[in-house]
Design a protein around this motif. Structure first.
Motif, PDB file in Angstrom:
ATOM      1  N   PRO A  58     -61.376  58.133 -36.787  1.00 46.22           N
ATOM      2  CA  PRO A  58     -62.471  59.095 -36.941  1.00 46.22           C
ATOM      3  C   PRO A  58     -62.158  60.508 -36.442  1.00 46.22           C
ATOM      4  N   ILE A  59     -61.248  60.649 -35.511  1.00 45.60           N
ATOM      5  CA  ILE A  59     -60.976  61.992 -34.985  1.00 45.60           C
ATOM      6  C   ILE A  59     -60.223  62.853 -36.010  1.00 45.60           C
ATOM      7  N   PRO A  60     -59.131  62.359 -36.628  1.00 38.88           N
ATOM      8  CA  PRO A  60     -58.536  63.154 -37.722  1.00 38.88           C
ATOM      9  C   PRO A  60     -59.517  63.403 -38.862  1.00 38.88           C
ATOM     10  N   LEU A  61     -60.400  62.434 -39.132  1.00 42.16           N
ATOM     11  CA  LEU A  61     -61.439  62.627 -40.150  1.00 42.16           C
ATOM     12  C   LEU A  61     -62.314  63.822 -39.776  1.00 42.16           C
ATOM     13  N   MET A  62     -62.724  63.886 -38.517  1.00 36.11           N
ATOM     14  CA  MET A  62     -63.585  64.988 -38.088  1.00 36.11           C
ATOM     15  C   MET A  62     -62.847  66.324 -38.116  1.00 36.11           C
ATOM     16  N   THR A  69     -65.405  72.602 -43.735  1.00 37.75           N
ATOM     17  CA  THR A  69     -66.686  73.314 -43.595  1.00 37.75           C
ATOM     18  C   THR A  69     -66.480  74.729 -43.074  1.00 37.75           C
ATOM     19  N   ASP A  70     -65.539  74.924 -42.149  1.00 36.06           N
ATOM     20  CA  ASP A  70     -65.254  76.278 -41.662  1.00 36.06           C
ATOM     21  C   ASP A  70     -64.747  77.165 -42.790  1.00 36.06           C
ATOM     22  N   HIS A  71     -63.855  76.609 -43.625  1.00 38.09           N
ATOM     23  CA  HIS A  71     -63.286  77.408 -44.713  1.00 38.09           C
ATOM     24  C   HIS A  71     -64.344  77.717 -45.769  1.00 38.09           C
ATOM     25  N   ALA A  72     -65.180  76.733 -46.088  1.00 33.35           N
ATOM     26  CA  ALA A  72     -66.248  76.963 -47.070  1.00 33.35           C
ATOM     27  C   ALA A  72     -67.196  78.055 -46.571  1.00 33.35           C
ATOM     28  N   LEU A  73     -67.548  78.016 -45.297  1.00 33.91           N
ATOM     29  CA  LEU A  73     -68.436  79.031 -44.733  1.00 33.91           C
ATOM     30  C   LEU A  73     -67.789  80.411 -44.782  1.00 33.91           C
ATOM     31  N   LYS A  74     -66.505  80.470 -44.453  1.00 35.84           N
ATOM     32  CA  LYS A  74     -65.772  81.745 -44.504  1.00 35.84           C
ATOM     33  C   LYS A  74     -65.794  82.321 -45.922  1.00 35.84           C
ATOM     34  N   ARG A  75     -65.539  81.457 -46.907  1.00 38.98           N
ATOM     35  CA  ARG A  75     -65.541  81.920 -48.297  1.00 38.98           C
ATOM     36  C   ARG A  75     -66.927  82.404 -48.727  1.00 38.98           C
ATOM     37  N   LEU A  89     -72.292  72.317 -45.224  1.00 41.99           N
ATOM     38  CA  LEU A  89     -72.523  71.704 -43.932  1.00 41.99           C
ATOM     39  C   LEU A  89     -71.783  72.511 -42.866  1.00 41.99           C
ATOM     40  N   THR A  90     -72.357  72.597 -41.679  1.00 43.07           N
ATOM     41  CA  THR A  90     -71.688  73.227 -40.541  1.00 43.07           C
ATOM     42  C   THR A  90     -71.852  72.322 -39.333  1.00 43.07           C
ATOM     43  N   LEU A  91     -70.832  72.221 -38.530  1.00 40.02           N
ATOM     44  CA  LEU A  91     -70.839  71.315 -37.378  1.00 40.02           C
ATOM     45  C   LEU A  91     -71.315  72.027 -36.115  1.00 40.02           C
ATOM     46  N   VAL A  92     -72.160  71.356 -35.356  1.00 39.02           N
ATOM     47  CA  VAL A  92     -72.540  71.836 -34.023  1.00 39.02           C
ATOM     48  C   VAL A  92     -71.481  71.324 -33.053  1.00 39.02           C
ATOM     49  N   PRO A  93     -70.863  72.199 -32.270  1.00 37.60           N
ATOM     50  CA  PRO A  93     -69.810  71.729 -31.362  1.00 37.60           C
ATOM     51  C   PRO A  93     -70.366  70.874 -30.221  1.00 37.60           C
ATOM     52  N   SER A  94     -69.510  70.029 -29.690  1.00 34.64           N
ATOM     53  CA  SER A  94     -69.876  69.277 -28.490  1.00 34.64           C
ATOM     54  C   SER A  94     -69.874  70.227 -27.293  1.00 34.64           C
ATOM     55  N   VAL A  95     -70.338  69.750 -26.146  1.00 33.72           N
ATOM     56  CA  VAL A  95     -70.389  70.609 -24.951  1.00 33.72           C
ATOM     57  C   VAL A  95     -68.992  71.041 -24.504  1.00 33.72           C
ATOM     58  N   ASP A  96     -67.966  70.290 -24.913  1.00 32.98           N
ATOM     59  CA  ASP A  96     -66.598  70.707 -24.580  1.00 32.98           C
ATOM     60  C   ASP A  96     -65.894  71.387 -25.746  1.00 32.98           C
ATOM     61  N   GLY A  97     -66.678  71.811 -26.756  1.00 30.40           N
ATOM     62  CA  GLY A  97     -66.144  72.661 -27.818  1.00 30.40           C
ATOM     63  C   GLY A  97     -65.477  71.945 -28.976  1.00 30.40           C
ATOM     64  N   LYS A  98     -65.533  70.633 -29.025  1.00 28.62           N
ATOM     65  CA  LYS A  98     -64.916  69.891 -30.126  1.00 28.62           C
ATOM     66  C   LYS A  98     -65.916  69.703 -31.265  1.00 28.62           C
ATOM     67  N   PRO A  99     -65.429  69.400 -32.482  1.00 30.68           N
ATOM     68  CA  PRO A  99     -66.351  69.188 -33.609  1.00 30.68           C
ATOM     69  C   PRO A  99     -66.985  67.795 -33.605  1.00 30.68           C
ATOM     70  N   TYR A 100     -66.773  67.033 -32.569  1.00 32.39           N
ATOM     71  CA  TYR A 100     -67.304  65.684 -32.428  1.00 32.39           C
ATOM     72  C   TYR A 100     -67.466  65.382 -30.940  1.00 32.39           C
ATOM     73  N   ALA A 101     -68.123  64.272 -30.630  1.00 35.09           N
ATOM     74  CA  ALA A 101     -68.225  63.811 -29.243  1.00 35.09           C
ATOM     75  C   ALA A 101     -68.067  62.299 -29.231  1.00 35.09           C
ATOM     76  N   LEU A 102     -67.447  61.789 -28.176  1.00 30.54           N
ATOM     77  CA  LEU A 102     -67.294  60.347 -27.990  1.00 30.54           C
ATOM     78  C   LEU A 102     -68.268  59.879 -26.918  1.00 30.54           C
ATOM     79  N   ASP A 103     -69.022  58.802 -27.220  1.00 30.15           N
ATOM     80  CA  ASP A 103     -69.943  58.281 -26.205  1.00 30.15           C
ATOM     81  C   ASP A 103     -69.207  57.326 -25.276  1.00 30.15           C
TER      82      ASP A 103
END
Length: 364
Positions: A58-62, A69-75, A89-103
């Protein structure tokens, strides 16, 4: 249900969790709508747990989703789109700045801002909806056509590799673990007689005659959000299978899922047909956004793409039936066989109308 408040706290939402609930009709990931109070203003977000049983990494997927999504937004911003944040779609970053969070249990989560005043449709009801969804998928490919850097991570290896799918069928025939081959020889012979078709696009990709593109790979029309007021296709969702592929795969799956009035598991195959007016709506919508970047070979293969992707799906259903129904969920003993036969009927309908389909593409 998961502790949505605790999971939400892993993301930089700049607000207080109010409540959340299960959302949508997806079958793979766990999807929730959450409400957050931001300084007195309540906003909605989509919170999702990535299914690591389906998506093993899942991490490489994210990281794929973040890049796309970053590139689409830039375009979109470069094109001065007034609704850029509503068109991708745009991702909300985790509190440590990643595009995902692990519980705490190792589950991978993500958050998207909720796209308001738009919705998806599980059943496409009009040719306009069909046209708009196809146009949105073409726009998605256009926005990502110049994605820089290394190729995207392959989230499901060989997902649309029809040569590999055919090889898996042959292995299932050879091993015949449940002794079912003798009951379905007619279906086996039908698919094997079309073996050359299974190699065509794979061979074109290997030779470089077809370009490898950033493709969605799950272009069911309910993966496009349509505007509540205008009906316009505004945002492509469900990006988990976005990876290197062919535009042929994306358009072919639209034909497979949108043009027949029959259910995928319809027992009465006389109800299965490729409706030309729906095909024309797909072509008109898709080429209105994709024509500018498609190569002549890609455009010429659009009619064939529906046959290829429908065959691929039928091969998978037949393989699963021979293997003991281990992949697709079934609700009756010959469910996968019914699905396989429905795909066969759709392929035959496409074959019978291929010349007219080519003429439709030529008109656009």
């Amino acid at each position: 249900m998961h502790d949505l408040k605790a999971v939400s706290s892993l993301f930089d939402l700049r607000g207080d969790f109010v409540h959340g609930y299960s959302y949508g009709s997806g079958h793979i990931n766990d999807t929730y709508c959450i409400w957050v109070d931001q300084a007195g203003q309540r906003l909605r977000y989509i919170l999702q747990r990535v299914n690591h049983n389906v998506f093993k990494q899942p991490i490489p997927l994210m990281e794929n989703v973040k890049r796309v999504t970053d590139h689409a937004l830039k375009r979109l911003k470069e094109e001065q789109c007034p609704e850029a944040y509503r068109r991708t779609l745009t991702l909300v970053p985790s509190v440590d700045g990643k595009p995902y969070a692990l519980d705490a249990d190792g589950n991978c989560w993500r958050v998207y801002p909720f796209i308001e005043r738009a919705r998806t449709y599980d059943q496409i009801e009009t040719t306009r909806q069909c046209q708009e969804a196809a146009r949105a998928f073409g726009e998605f490919q256009k926005l990502t056509a110049d994605l820089p850097g290394e190729p995207l991570f392959e989230t499901i290896p060989d997902f649309h590799n029809t040569t590999s799918r055919l090889a898996a069928l042959k292995e299932a025939i050879q091993s015949d673990p449940l002794g079912r081959v003798k009951e379905v020889q007619k279906e086996i012979d039908w698919y094997l007689s079309r073996e050359a078709d299974c190699h065509l696009v794979v061979d074109y990709l290997k030779s470089g005659e077809l370009p490898l593109r950033c493709t969605h790979n799950d272009t069911k029309l309910n993966n496009v959000m349509l505007d509540d007021v205008t009906g316009e296709g505004i945002c492509v969702i469900d990006l988990d299978t976005t990876m290197p592929g062919s535009a042929i795969y994306d358009f072919g799956d639209m034909i497979r899922t949108a043009t027949s009035p029959a259910a995928e598991d319809e027992k009465d195959t006389s109800k299965v047909t490729m409706r030309m007016f729906m095909f024309e709506a797909l072509v008109q919508g898709y080429l209105s956004s994709a024509k500018s970047f498609l190569t002549p070979l890609e455009k010429s293969l659009l009619p064939f793409s529906g046959k290829l992707l429908t065959m691929e799906c039928g091969i998978r259903f037949l393989t699963d039936y021979l293997s003991g129904d281990v992949y697709f969920k079934i609700h009756r003993p010959e469910h996968n066989l019914d699905r396989c036969r429905t795909q066969m009927a759709l392929v035959e309908s496409i074959e019978a109308q291929m010349d007219e389909m080519k003429a439709v593409v030529d008109r656009y």
